[in-house]
Design a protein around this motif. Sequence first.
Motif, PDB file in Angstrom:
ATOM      1  N   THR A 157       0.803  -1.220   0.000  1.00 41.11           N
ATOM      2  CA  THR A 157       0.000   0.000   0.000  1.00 41.11           C
ATOM      3  C   THR A 157       0.834   1.268   0.000  1.00 41.11           C
ATOM      4  O   THR A 157       0.358   2.318  -0.445  1.00 41.11           O
ATOM      5  CB  THR A 157      -0.940   0.020   1.214  1.00 41.11           C
ATOM      6  OG1 THR A 157      -0.152  -0.050   2.424  1.00 41.11           O
ATOM      7  CG2 THR A 157      -1.885  -1.176   1.168  1.00 41.11           C
ATOM      8  N   GLY A 209     -13.104  -0.382   1.653  1.00 38.16           N
ATOM      9  CA  GLY A 209     -12.589  -1.653   1.138  1.00 38.16           C
ATOM     10  C   GLY A 209     -13.260  -2.826   1.813  1.00 38.16           C
ATOM     11  O   GLY A 209     -13.688  -2.746   2.966  1.00 38.16           O
ATOM     12  N   GLY A 233     -12.825  -7.073   2.588  1.00 37.46           N
ATOM     13  CA  GLY A 233     -11.918  -8.204   2.636  1.00 37.46           C
ATOM     14  C   GLY A 233     -12.609  -9.429   3.187  1.00 37.46           C
ATOM     15  O   GLY A 233     -13.364  -9.330   4.164  1.00 37.46           O
ATOM     16  N   LEU A 278      -6.903  -7.640   4.272  1.00 32.74           N
ATOM     17  CA  LEU A 278      -7.362  -7.575   2.877  1.00 32.74           C
ATOM     18  C   LEU A 278      -8.302  -6.402   2.659  1.00 32.74           C
ATOM     19  O   LEU A 278      -8.307  -5.795   1.582  1.00 32.74           O
ATOM     20  CB  LEU A 278      -8.055  -8.888   2.492  1.00 32.74           C
ATOM     21  CG  LEU A 278      -7.150 -10.101   2.328  1.00 32.74           C
ATOM     22  CD1 LEU A 278      -7.982 -11.348   2.079  1.00 32.74           C
ATOM     23  CD2 LEU A 278      -6.172  -9.882   1.183  1.00 32.74           C
ATOM     24  N   ALA A 279      -9.110  -6.064   3.667  1.00 28.33           N
ATOM     25  CA  ALA A 279      -9.986  -4.901   3.546  1.00 28.33           C
ATOM     26  C   ALA A 279      -9.178  -3.614   3.418  1.00 28.33           C
ATOM     27  O   ALA A 279      -9.512  -2.731   2.603  1.00 28.33           O
ATOM     28  CB  ALA A 279     -10.926  -4.830   4.752  1.00 28.33           C
ATOM     29  N   LEU A 328      -6.144  -3.457   2.243  1.00 26.82           N
ATOM     30  CA  LEU A 328      -5.460  -3.526   0.946  1.00 26.82           C
ATOM     31  C   LEU A 328      -6.401  -3.200  -0.208  1.00 26.82           C
ATOM     32  O   LEU A 328      -5.977  -2.615  -1.215  1.00 26.82           O
ATOM     33  CB  LEU A 328      -4.859  -4.920   0.770  1.00 26.82           C
ATOM     34  CG  LEU A 328      -4.084  -5.180  -0.522  1.00 26.82           C
ATOM     35  CD1 LEU A 328      -2.860  -4.271  -0.598  1.00 26.82           C
ATOM     36  CD2 LEU A 328      -3.659  -6.639  -0.608  1.00 26.82           C
ATOM     37  N   ASN A 329      -7.688  -3.564  -0.088  1.00 25.06           N
ATOM     38  CA  ASN A 329      -8.649  -3.383  -1.185  1.00 25.06           C
ATOM     39  C   ASN A 329      -9.403  -2.066  -1.114  1.00 25.06           C
ATOM     40  O   ASN A 329     -10.419  -1.917  -1.805  1.00 25.06           O
ATOM     41  CB  ASN A 329      -9.661  -4.544  -1.176  1.00 25.06           C
ATOM     42  CG  ASN A 329      -8.998  -5.879  -1.431  1.00 25.06           C
ATOM     43  OD1 ASN A 329      -7.965  -5.943  -2.094  1.00 25.06           O
ATOM     44  ND2 ASN A 329      -9.579  -6.945  -0.919  1.00 25.06           N
ATOM     45  N   LYS A 370     -10.835   1.431  -1.915  1.00 23.08           N
ATOM     46  CA  LYS A 370     -10.984   2.181  -3.166  1.00 23.08           C
ATOM     47  C   LYS A 370     -11.682   3.504  -2.880  1.00 23.08           C
ATOM     48  O   LYS A 370     -12.466   3.607  -1.935  1.00 23.08           O
ATOM     49  CB  LYS A 370     -11.797   1.367  -4.178  1.00 23.08           C
ATOM     50  CG  LYS A 370     -11.154   0.042  -4.567  1.00 23.08           C
ATOM     51  CD  LYS A 370     -12.038  -0.716  -5.524  1.00 23.08           C
ATOM     52  CE  LYS A 370     -11.401  -2.047  -5.900  1.00 23.08           C
ATOM     53  NZ  LYS A 370     -12.276  -2.818  -6.831  1.00 23.08           N
ATOM     54  N   LYS A 392     -21.764  -6.948  -0.812  1.00 26.23           N
ATOM     55  CA  LYS A 392     -21.103  -6.859  -2.112  1.00 26.23           C
ATOM     56  C   LYS A 392     -21.913  -6.019  -3.089  1.00 26.23           C
ATOM     57  O   LYS A 392     -21.346  -5.257  -3.894  1.00 26.23           O
ATOM     58  CB  LYS A 392     -20.870  -8.258  -2.667  1.00 26.23           C
ATOM     59  CG  LYS A 392     -19.881  -9.083  -1.863  1.00 26.23           C
ATOM     60  CD  LYS A 392     -19.628 -10.432  -2.498  1.00 26.23           C
ATOM     61  CE  LYS A 392     -18.584 -11.218  -1.717  1.00 26.23           C
ATOM     62  NZ  LYS A 392     -18.309 -12.553  -2.313  1.00 26.23           N
TER      63      LYS A 392
END
Length: 340
Positions: free
Chosen positions: A164, A212, A214, A231-232, A234-235, A237, A304
């Motif tokens: 990141t 984000g 994850g 992961l959240a 990292l993801n 947006k 989602k």
Amino acid sequence: MAALEAGEAAIDPKDLTIQGRIRRDPYRPVYLDDFSKILPIIDKPPKTHPPPPEKVRFMTEEEHADDLEKVIEGLIPKDVNFEGMSDEQIDQTLMDKVDFDMAEAKYFDEHTALANYDKPSNSAVAPGLGKNLRGVSGLYKAPIDPEDDGMDNEGEFQDLKRKTGLPIADIKTLYFSSKKLVTRFVTNQTRLGKVQSTWILAIAGNRNGRLGIGEAKSVESGVALAKAKQLAVLNMKPIPRYEDRTIFGSVEAKVGATIVKLEARPPGFGLRASHRLFEMFRTAGIHDIAAKMPRGRNPMNSVKACMQALMSQKDPNEIAIGRGKKLVDVRKVYYGGNVL
């Protein structure tokens, strides 16, 4: 040795010549050994001492302290006179005269911890390998960055920092503020029985336009939660926001049988949505919005679908550029002449 000699005598040298070959498979050992020497890293150490008597007992704390004091006094050389020396001089003299590493290894590996029993005995604890191993020393370093100021000495967030580009302080803030939204317990039927796992979906955001999702699965729920949160982060947006408080117009998304409809609302309207979507809007920094789910409300699909709806907004600025108009004209069309 008698058993080994009998086994060797039972093997025909001709069969050994024909059938004996060096292994070429990927799981072959990386060395050729005739098993004539004991390798400390591979082989178990032989038991050279007899077991202690049954009625012997371990030392108490006081007895162990007295025994350690006697051992330390025995390490001090007899030809050294400490009279008139300061504490620093005494410490320096001991460091020069006494090899504390060898003394420590000899005391803990060979010395007995039993009371009234001075003979060495076998221990179930494997001896230490030491600090400076030939061929290994200097090749591996602890994943510690001096710029982190000791906030990640275990290296838990170093991979996330590399991907990141965020400092550890910001990553830990996002990590500990992330939330777990959905938890599912998954069971996999195998020939060895049922293997239960935990599946977790988490969200992370900075409450200022970034969000984000994850999801992770593991046998241990704590490991799954940590993986999902990382992961959240990292993801994450960027989420388009109108006036940093709501969305642009009305959007809709569908995942499976779940449909999520989002509509912009005027200032002070608040968040009118289910509890999972409420947490997503608050984490993303949206303050005025209305959400509806007319059909199925599956927890995983609703999260989602909401994320897809937020990412599928039409930017009025791009629409204005495509029509050759100004942004003010497009806002009048979208909001009926009223600027929210």
